[in-house]
Design an enzyme around this catalytic site. Structure first.
Site, PDB file in Angstrom:
ATOM      1  N   ASP A 187      -2.588  64.273  62.142  1.00  0.00           N
ATOM      2  CA  ASP A 187      -1.710  63.970  61.012  1.00  0.00           C
ATOM      3  C   ASP A 187      -2.082  64.897  59.866  1.00  0.00           C
ATOM      4  OD1 ASP A 187       0.265  62.281  59.581  1.00  0.00           O
ATOM      5  OD2 ASP A 187      -1.483  61.747  58.364  1.00  0.00           O
ATOM      6  N   GLU A 270       3.013  66.523  64.632  1.00  0.00           N
ATOM      7  CA  GLU A 270       4.287  65.964  64.198  1.00  0.00           C
ATOM      8  C   GLU A 270       5.145  67.064  63.599  1.00  0.00           C
ATOM      9  OE1 GLU A 270       5.863  62.111  61.620  1.00  0.00           O
ATOM     10  OE2 GLU A 270       3.892  62.967  61.230  1.00  0.00           O
ATOM     11  N   ASP A 352      -3.701  57.300  57.360  1.00  0.00           N
ATOM     12  CA  ASP A 352      -3.621  58.597  58.035  1.00  0.00           C
ATOM     13  C   ASP A 352      -4.202  58.535  59.439  1.00  0.00           C
ATOM     14  OD1 ASP A 352      -2.467  59.688  55.746  1.00  0.00           O
ATOM     15  OD2 ASP A 352      -4.419  60.162  54.872  1.00  0.00           O
TER      16      ASP A 352
END
Length: 397
Positions: A187, A270, A352
């Site tokens: 992340d 992502e 996170d």
């Protein structure tokens, strides 16, 4: 597979003059060829362009000085223009992946300068400590590491801060290293650049001091007269500060991406809408300094080199809205909320780290079904600071 190795070198005064002449000729040939292409109804072939802007141009008084440099970089400049047009048309037709590519543009004298030599225009002297370029001479690059194989081409680069580099294209073999972990999810953030699903974190370098210097110099530049020597000196100072930031960021991203790829078999990231995120004027400058896209590109390239699997999940996956332990969906959270207490399983989740675990699960196809975990009662979609049963820490990131 092919890789690029870049080394800095310091030319002599005579070599600086020769390189300046070479860069000017390459730039003029590119601009002349681009002007011909824009005036033609049908795009001419590379051979026709070379005859027009090189062979025939040398016979004219306006371009006779093109004979003073090697012919190979001039021909390569026309070939590069053909590749640029091919990428532009493929991008229009949807054949080229990634961001849309614009049409080729004219080159400026104050921008980055480069010239590419193919085999026949360069040679490696002795034990490879010097590089000979046609009509330039022997160059002595600073060898920070050895070349893995003989180069197929060499590009001479002068950046906007007047630094000189030699860029080699070489063939490299894939590296086989046993991975410690099967898969990880990452992340990406601003202050904490990367939070990994195994619990480790990588803090981003602090660019604030250099960024303040750039802002101060840009204000100074705006007050100076255009075309003056002092304005040009200030411009070079700004470029040097930008290069310091870029070099710091590149060093950090290379080290982090190498560590991540070498230790893990599957890397999951992502897909971030960076172009949309930078529209937030409060975070635009901080987001632009991070280099999220560059990190993704490095991970993807190094995954191919190390024989790893690289995956990117959909940007619409609710990775920060689902408990990574039980799969319960608690809804959208404000960015100021950094820790959440799950109402279903009672686990305290770091925002996170929880998102990184969910990214890993979605990327590997083992995501929890968020519909099965239900509880009695209703909950709001946006978490508020007063919900003590759900939120344990509310602090700015």
């Amino acid at each position: 597979m092919k890789a690029r190795y870049q080394y800095r070198f310091y030319p002599t005064d005579q070599q600086r003059q020769s390189l300046a002449q070479l860069f000017g000729c390459v730039r003029v040939v590119w601009n002349d060829a681009l002007a011909v292409c824009k005036q033609s109804e049908k795009l001419p072939s590379n051979n026709d362009l070379q005859k027009t802007v090189i062979t025939q141009a040398k016979k004219t008084e306006a371009r006779e000085w093109l004979s003073g440099v090697s012919n190979i970089p001039l021909q390569q400049s026309v070939s590069d223009l053909g590749v640029a047009y091919k990428n532009f048309f493929d991008s229009l037709k949807g054949k080229r992946k990634g961001k849309k590519v614009g049409s080729p543009k004219f080159k400026k004298k104050t921008g980055r300068q480069s010239a590419r030599f193919r085999i026949g225009g360069f040679s490696i002297i002795g034990k490879g400590r010097e590089i000979y370029l046609t009509k330039i001479g022997n160059l002595k690059p600073i060898w920070s590491r050895e070349l893995p194989s003989a180069p197929s081409s060499i590009t001479v680069i002068k950046d906007t801060a007047n630094r000189y580099f030699l860029s080699f294209v070489v063939e490299v073999e894939p590296v086989h290293i046993d991975a410690k972990n099967q898969s990880i999810g990452i992340d990406l953030g601003i202050k904490i650049f990367a939070v990994i699903s195994d619990g480790s974190k990588a803090e981003s370098p602090n660019y604030s001091k250099l960024d303040r210097k750039i802002r101060k110099l840009q204000k100074k530049l705006a007050r100076q007269q255009k075309g003056s020597n002092r304005r040009n000196q200030t411009r070079v100072q700004i470029v040097k500060q930008h290069n310091r930031i870029a070099d710091t960021r590149k060093d950090f991203l290379h080290k982090l991406s190498t560590k991540v790829v070498s230790e893990n078999q599957t890397i999951v990231l992502e897909d971030l809408n960076v172009s949309g995120m930078v529209k937030n004027r409060k975070l635009a400058r901080s987001i632009s300094l991070q280099g999220w896209r560059e990190f993704r590109t490095l991970c993807e390239a190094k995954s191919e080199k190390f024989g790893r699997e690289f995956r990117v999940i959909n940007r619409w996956e609710p990775t920060s809205q689902i408990c990574s332990d039980c799969g319960f969906k608690w809804g959208k959270l404000d960015l100021s909320i950094r820790s959440v207490l799950c109402l279903n399983c009672g686990t305290e989740q770091d925002r996170d780290e929880n998102a990184a675990k969910n990214i890993n699960k979605v990327g590997t196809g083992h995501c929890h079904d968020s519909k099965w975990a239900q509880r009695q009662g209703k909950t709001t979609m946006v978490a508020s600071v007063n919900e003590a049963s759900r939120i344990t820490v509310a602090s700015a990131r």
